[in-house]
Design a protein around this motif. Structure first.
Motif, PDB file in Angstrom:
ATOM      1  N   GLY A   1     -24.362 -19.768  -9.979  1.00 17.09           N
ATOM      2  CA  GLY A   1     -23.481 -19.339  -9.360  1.00 17.09           C
ATOM      3  C   GLY A   1     -23.260 -18.520  -9.512  1.00 17.09           C
ATOM      4  O   GLY A   1     -23.280 -17.259 -10.375  1.00 17.09           O
ATOM      5  N   VAL A   2     -22.247 -17.431  -8.304  1.00 11.27           N
ATOM      6  CA  VAL A   2     -21.888 -15.883  -8.909  1.00 11.27           C
ATOM      7  C   VAL A   2     -20.694 -16.063  -7.943  1.00 11.27           C
ATOM      8  O   VAL A   2     -20.428 -16.486  -7.548  1.00 11.27           O
ATOM      9  CB  VAL A   2     -22.560 -14.763  -8.348  1.00 11.27           C
ATOM     10  CG1 VAL A   2     -22.487 -14.432  -6.451  1.00 11.27           C
ATOM     11  CG2 VAL A   2     -21.886 -13.301  -8.280  1.00 11.27           C
ATOM     12  N   ALA A   3     -19.847 -15.687  -8.843  1.00  9.94           N
ATOM     13  CA  ALA A   3     -18.100 -14.997  -8.772  1.00  9.94           C
ATOM     14  C   ALA A   3     -17.885 -13.823  -8.071  1.00  9.94           C
ATOM     15  O   ALA A   3     -18.208 -12.894  -8.890  1.00  9.94           O
ATOM     16  CB  ALA A   3     -17.116 -15.669  -9.636  1.00  9.94           C
ATOM     17  N   VAL A   4     -17.851 -13.376  -6.941  1.00  8.55           N
ATOM     18  CA  VAL A   4     -16.757 -12.596  -6.255  1.00  8.55           C
ATOM     19  C   VAL A   4     -15.964 -11.982  -6.029  1.00  8.55           C
ATOM     20  O   VAL A   4     -14.827 -12.637  -5.962  1.00  8.55           O
ATOM     21  CB  VAL A   4     -17.800 -11.595  -4.919  1.00  8.55           C
ATOM     22  CG1 VAL A   4     -17.035 -11.219  -4.435  1.00  8.55           C
ATOM     23  CG2 VAL A   4     -19.403 -12.300  -5.031  1.00  8.55           C
ATOM     24  N   THR A   5     -14.988 -11.213  -6.969  1.00  5.75           N
ATOM     25  CA  THR A   5     -13.565 -10.880  -6.690  1.00  5.75           C
ATOM     26  C   THR A   5     -13.457  -9.007  -6.177  1.00  5.75           C
ATOM     27  O   THR A   5     -14.639  -8.362  -6.495  1.00  5.75           O
ATOM     28  CB  THR A   5     -13.472 -10.541  -8.263  1.00  5.75           C
ATOM     29  OG1 THR A   5     -14.115 -11.314  -9.230  1.00  5.75           O
ATOM     30  CG2 THR A   5     -11.847  -9.724  -8.227  1.00  5.75           C
ATOM     31  N   ALA A   6     -12.406  -9.263  -5.339  1.00  2.56           N
ATOM     32  CA  ALA A   6     -11.760  -8.430  -4.740  1.00  2.56           C
ATOM     33  C   ALA A   6     -10.509  -7.776  -4.421  1.00  2.56           C
ATOM     34  O   ALA A   6      -9.685  -8.742  -5.157  1.00  2.56           O
ATOM     35  CB  ALA A   6     -11.726  -8.996  -3.007  1.00  2.56           C
ATOM     36  N   THR A   7     -10.485  -6.433  -4.889  1.00  6.26           N
ATOM     37  CA  THR A   7      -9.547  -6.059  -4.957  1.00  6.26           C
ATOM     38  C   THR A   7      -9.029  -4.669  -3.900  1.00  6.26           C
ATOM     39  O   THR A   7      -9.635  -4.515  -3.422  1.00  6.26           O
ATOM     40  CB  THR A   7      -9.344  -5.016  -6.543  1.00  6.26           C
ATOM     41  OG1 THR A   7     -10.080  -5.705  -7.355  1.00  6.26           O
ATOM     42  CG2 THR A   7      -8.054  -4.771  -7.265  1.00  6.26           C
ATOM     43  N   ASN A   8      -7.751  -5.010  -4.257  1.00 10.01           N
ATOM     44  CA  ASN A   8      -6.664  -4.573  -2.868  1.00 10.01           C
ATOM     45  C   ASN A   8      -5.829  -3.616  -3.717  1.00 10.01           C
ATOM     46  O   ASN A   8      -5.023  -4.032  -4.879  1.00 10.01           O
ATOM     47  CB  ASN A   8      -6.790  -4.156  -1.851  1.00 10.01           C
ATOM     48  CG  ASN A   8      -5.358  -5.247  -1.325  1.00 10.01           C
ATOM     49  OD1 ASN A   8      -4.557  -5.876  -2.281  1.00 10.01           O
ATOM     50  ND2 ASN A   8      -5.755  -6.063  -0.005  1.00 10.01           N
ATOM     51  N   ALA A   9      -4.701  -2.760  -2.850  1.00  8.32           N
ATOM     52  CA  ALA A   9      -3.325  -2.461  -3.884  1.00  8.32           C
ATOM     53  C   ALA A   9      -2.643  -3.376  -4.225  1.00  8.32           C
ATOM     54  O   ALA A   9      -1.424  -3.615  -4.797  1.00  8.32           O
ATOM     55  CB  ALA A   9      -2.455  -1.333  -3.090  1.00  8.32           C
TER      56      ALA A   9
END
Length: 504
Positions: A389-397
């Motif tokens: 599987g793959v875990a995606v990390t999304a980042t903003n301010a």
């Protein structure tokens, strides 16, 4: 003496001197000789295009035609000089032999008409010359007629030398500027000429080269309707200040001709006028839009003009927008074939919160795979039979949020087997077995040999996907060899059948 321009083809000076010897002369000056006095005659010679003329022959004669001395102009200034001259009257001859151009001083075609240079004791006289291949103006053109709108002016071309094979053209000028289309010997004055002075330029053309001469200007043209000048803008208006809503902006009117024109300013949002004057305070209605200043210049008797500044903005809200952490609205995905040796590609999924960066972490059976942090993963033998599987990390301010994809179970890698067989000695068979696969290739091979009515079966472990083995005690004859790869945890099995090998 001022610089003159002329051109003429002459007979050699010696022939002219001979002709003079037979003529009756009013003056019988005794010939002077160089180095007998302290007088100097010098000058500069230019040629077509008013460039320095080096290598020009200069000859000096007494006014009675007696030869005194000769020299050549130098290369730096086109200059010549005769020194040590007695007081008297002298004639000068200039010749460019390369271009067959010559003249007597001052712009004279022959020795009889040459202008004498009078030299006092110890004096220095300057006598310049201009040798051109083109016809030269000796007397300026003139303009006749009444300087009033509706009247016709007539040009005379003046006096030129020579005029053989020379074409004369005309160009009328208003206040020094060319009048478009006015190229005839006559010109009828029009409203546009009112208040200006008119002159005519005569151009002599000979074999592609030109010389020109300009007449004196007429009196100021009267009558008609003088043209109305338009106000000109040389520097447009400009806006300065902050783009944040609520700020006060300042405008400069630009630079106008004439400088005493009256300039008014308007502030525009698109085509809508939102203010006037040199300053404007932005409002909430301006947020997201650009502003510009339009300047209008007026003056009595002049045509009005307008000019605009460059767009300023867009205007922004002073309250920064609220930012929340990213929220996943569609799970990340995996594309590609889940099989050892192939590559899987991670899809980000969908997110709110306008993420500015994304990170990836691949997992095997739910455990992070060390170093697997890109958006692609090449499957190895370790992955066979496991859930990837793959875990995606999304980042903003505002922060970071992670979401995992559904897992994919990895299948074994396909395999193929190759066998080389030969019988090196009697009753022996030597085999080299090779297994090709993206998997570990750590299984065993089962060899079955049937020859002379007898069957022999053996099992051998592989080392690095290959194995060389020898079967002994076989009967002679044509053997049927069957080799099968049993596979392993990451590799499928493979079978090679009906290989016929002669046994000694």
């Amino acid at each position: 003496m001022p610089l003159k321009r002329t051109m003429t083809r002459l007979v050699p000076p010696t022939a002219l001197a001979a002709a003079l010897a037979t003529a009756t002369l009013a003056t019988t000056t005794t010939p002077a000789h160089a180095d007998a006095g302290s007088g100097v005659i010098r000058g500069t010679v230019l040629e077509t295009g008013y460039v320095i003329a080096p290598g020009i022959d200069v000859s000096l004669y007494t006014s009675a035609g007696a030869f005194v001395a000769a020299t050549v102009t130098d290369s730096q200034a086109g200059a010549y000089q005769f020194s040590g001259l007695e007081a008297g009257s002298y004639l000068l001859w200039f010749e460019n032999q390369n271009e067959a151009v010559s003249e007597w001083y001052d712009n004279q075609p022959d020795q009889l008409s040459a202008t004498p240079v009078a030299l006092a004791d110890g004096a220095t006289r300057v006598a310049d010359a201009y040798l051109t291949q083109v016809s030269e103006n000796l007397v300026r053109p003139t303009v006749s007629g009444t300087a009033a709108v509706g009247s016709t002016l007539t040009a005379t071309q003046g006096t030129w030398f020579p005029t053989t094979s020379v074409e004369f053209r005309y160009q009328w000028r208003r206040g020094g500027a060319v009048i478009d289309g006015a190229t005839q010997p006559t010109y009828t004055l029009r409203d546009a000429d009112s208040g200006s002075r008119i002159a005519v330029e005569v151009i002599a053309v000979h074999q592609g080269a030109t010389e020109s001469a300009l007449s004196a200007e007429t009196a100021t043209v009267t009558g008609g309707q003088p043209p109305v000048s338009a106000i000109g803008n040389t520097t447009p208006p400009a806006v300065s200040g902050s783009t944040t809503v609520g700020s006060t902006l300042t405008a400069t009117p630009g630079v106008w001709t004439p400088s005493d024109a009256t300039v008014t300013l308007q502030w525009l949002r698109g085509a809508t006028v939102v203010g006037s004057g040199t300053s404007y305070t932005t409002t909430a209605a301006d947020v997201g839009a650009t502003l510009r200043v339009q300047a209008s210049a007026t003056k009595t008797g002049w045509t009005a003009a307008t000019a605009s500044s460059a767009a300023f903005g867009p205007i922004t809200d002073s309250t920064p927008p609220t930012v929340t952490k990213p929220v996943n609205t569609a799970l990340p995905s995996i594309t590609g074939t889940a099989r050892v040796g192939d590559t899987l590609v991670a899809g980000r999924g969908a997110w709110t919160g306008d993420p500015t960066a994304f990170g990836y972490q691949w997992t095997r059976a739910g455990v992070p795979i060390p170093g697997a942090t890109g958006d692609r993963l090449q499957l190895t033998a370790l992955d066979a039979g496991t859930a990837i599987g793959v875990a995606v990390t999304a980042t903003n301010a505002a922060g970071t949020t992670s979401s995992a994809s559904p897992a994919s179970v990895v299948a074994k890698a396909a395999s193929s087997i190759a066998v080389v067989a030969k019988s090196p000695k009697r009753h022996k068979l030597k085999l080299k077995v090779s297994v090709t696969s993206a998997g570990a290739r750590s299984g065993a091979v089962v060899v079955k040999v049937k020859v002379g009515g007898k069957t022999v079966t053996r099992t051998y472990a592989l080392a690095g996907g290959t194995r060389t083995l020898t079967l002994r005690g076989l009967r002679s004859g044509r053997a049927k060899v069957t080799v099968r790869y049993t596979g392993d945890a990451s590799t499928t099995d493979a079978r090679l059948v009906k290989k016929r090998v002669p046994v000694r």
